[in-house]
Motif scaffolding. Sequence first.
Motif, mmCIF file in Angstrom:
data_model
loop_
_atom_site.group_PDB
_atom_site.id
_atom_site.type_symbol
_atom_site.label_atom_id
_atom_site.label_comp_id
_atom_site.label_asym_id
_atom_site.label_seq_id
_atom_site.Cartn_x
_atom_site.Cartn_y
_atom_site.Cartn_z
ATOM 1 N N ILE A 101 0.839 -1.195 0.000
ATOM 2 C CA ILE A 101 0.000 0.000 0.000
ATOM 3 C C ILE A 101 0.871 1.240 0.000
ATOM 4 O O ILE A 101 2.082 1.180 0.240
ATOM 5 C CB ILE A 101 -0.936 0.044 1.231
ATOM 6 N N SER A 102 0.238 2.373 -0.263
ATOM 7 C CA SER A 102 0.904 3.672 -0.096
ATOM 8 C C SER A 102 0.020 4.560 0.759
ATOM 9 O O SER A 102 -1.203 4.414 0.782
ATOM 10 C CB SER A 102 1.173 4.332 -1.452
ATOM 11 N N VAL A 103 0.655 5.466 1.481
ATOM 12 C CA VAL A 103 -0.055 6.425 2.329
ATOM 13 C C VAL A 103 0.398 7.829 1.940
ATOM 14 O O VAL A 103 1.565 8.187 2.148
ATOM 15 C CB VAL A 103 0.217 6.196 3.828
ATOM 16 N N ASP A 104 -0.507 8.604 1.359
ATOM 17 C CA ASP A 104 -0.223 10.021 1.145
ATOM 18 C C ASP A 104 -0.690 10.761 2.384
ATOM 19 O O ASP A 104 -1.851 10.637 2.798
ATOM 20 C CB ASP A 104 -0.941 10.529 -0.104
ATOM 21 N N ALA A 105 0.235 11.529 2.985
ATOM 22 C CA ALA A 105 -0.049 12.175 4.262
ATOM 23 C C ALA A 105 0.414 13.618 4.255
ATOM 24 O O ALA A 105 1.373 13.984 3.564
ATOM 25 C CB ALA A 105 0.645 11.422 5.405
ATOM 26 N N VAL A 106 -0.265 14.432 5.045
ATOM 27 C CA VAL A 106 0.151 15.813 5.280
ATOM 28 C C VAL A 106 0.798 15.883 6.657
ATOM 29 O O VAL A 106 0.279 15.323 7.633
ATOM 30 C CB VAL A 106 -1.043 16.782 5.204
ATOM 31 N N VAL A 107 1.931 16.571 6.723
ATOM 32 C CA VAL A 107 2.632 16.763 7.990
ATOM 33 C C VAL A 107 2.640 18.257 8.300
ATOM 34 O O VAL A 107 3.132 19.065 7.500
ATOM 35 C CB VAL A 107 4.074 16.225 7.924
ATOM 36 N N HIS A 108 2.067 18.626 9.449
ATOM 37 C CA HIS A 108 2.006 20.031 9.862
ATOM 38 C C HIS A 108 2.540 20.145 11.277
ATOM 39 O O HIS A 108 1.982 19.575 12.212
ATOM 40 C CB HIS A 108 0.559 20.541 9.800
ATOM 41 N N GLN A 109 3.683 20.829 11.396
ATOM 42 C CA GLN A 109 4.340 21.009 12.692
ATOM 43 C C GLN A 109 4.549 19.677 13.402
ATOM 44 O O GLN A 109 4.325 19.540 14.601
ATOM 45 C CB GLN A 109 3.538 21.987 13.556
ATOM 46 N N GLY A 110 4.968 18.686 12.623
ATOM 47 C CA GLY A 110 5.303 17.381 13.174
ATOM 48 C C GLY A 110 4.146 16.409 13.299
ATOM 49 O O GLY A 110 4.370 15.223 13.563
ATOM 50 N N GLU A 111 2.909 16.868 13.123
ATOM 51 C CA GLU A 111 1.754 15.979 13.224
ATOM 52 C C GLU A 111 1.459 15.382 11.853
ATOM 53 O O GLU A 111 1.220 16.109 10.882
ATOM 54 C CB GLU A 111 0.535 16.722 13.743
ATOM 55 N N VAL A 112 1.433 14.058 11.790
ATOM 56 C CA VAL A 112 1.263 13.343 10.532
ATOM 57 C C VAL A 112 -0.192 12.883 10.401
ATOM 58 O O VAL A 112 -0.698 12.165 11.266
ATOM 59 C CB VAL A 112 2.198 12.124 10.451
ATOM 60 N N THR A 113 -0.851 13.297 9.315
ATOM 61 C CA THR A 113 -2.250 12.920 9.087
ATOM 62 C C THR A 113 -2.377 12.177 7.763
ATOM 63 O O THR A 113 -2.159 12.762 6.695
ATOM 64 C CB THR A 113 -3.158 14.158 9.051
#
Length: 390
Positions: free
Chosen positions: A185-197
Amino acid sequence: MLRSIGKEFRIHLFHESQPTWEVPYLDGSTVLENTCDGFAMAAAAEKLHAATAISGVLCWDETRIHATAYVAEALGLPNGDPAVIWRLRDKAQTRAALDAAGVPQPRSVPVGTVEQALSAAGRLGYPVVLKPRGLGASLGVIKVDGPAALRAGFGFTSSIALPEGVVYNSPEPYLVEECVHGEEISVDAVVHQGEVTPVFIGRKVVGYPPYAEEIGHFVDAADPLLTDPELRRVLSEAHAALGFTDGWTHTEFMLTADGPRLIEVNGRLGGDLIPCLGHLATGIDPGLAAASAACGLPPDLRPTRQQVTAVRFFYVDEEDTTLGEVAFRGELPPAVDQAVVVARPGAVVSPPPKGTVWGRIAYVTVAAPTRTEALAALDAAESALVVHTS
């Protein structure tokens, strides 16, 4: 992406030629001799910044993300640490950082010669995966089951030319890795100030064994992995170990019987139209989210729809096929979003391994309420694809 970003941001494009189709989405542009030269781009950006403040820097091309980090560093913007991006691009550095943090991953040995590869494979145990240490799109990746296959496969892996800007101060430009089994699988994620979503989960479809050609992907807005605590924990620990604190990443895992094993982390949006599939599936706009993260702003990740989307890529059957007409004939199902021919008449194309990625002649994207319906639409579109050879 440019259309999406332009809804809320002004875009200045750095390019190696005068923009054409991009012009309606741009506030301005600069033509540079080489957009893989981070120092030259940083100098040009500093001049631009002095006249009009720049809020963020974004790139989704794998060969240019490291150079882009120099621009962000020069302007003091998020994702402005070239060492972090190089740690992601150089898979040997990725492995070392994750190993030190205890992140679950395949065992991996850097090698430079076929003899070193044979020795590493003997220690790891066959089958093993042989790969370049800094490419994308599964280029040069091959699974080998024994010493003879490794000797033959090493020539395939070492034949893949490194793109401009990818230079290793190491005599070991390849990796021999433990072969882990499961769903990829792949996970596209946004990282904002160290928090990974996590934003989109891509379920990968791989073909042409023993090569690892990605022939399609499925994205489900309701994928249970988006909220899986074990996957999210490993994802967060990996980003912390690599030092990636702001931006968009594309991380690949193998879901094994013993839990997720991290394959690689890329400091960019996913390829193969995965962000497009995610947008279709969820309504979350990857362009706006990635641009927000690049500017240090919290991204809007609220879904507005729930669908299953997919892409399938098509290839010819024989090596060195000269194409005549390639077209989709007849009425396609309503679930088909795009049916696009990418190879032109007269082109000479091959399936993998000779035609890895660049052997694709067409693709289809679909959106449907269920995976079963999405798969049926892909199959119908494939039946409608007509390929004539010259």
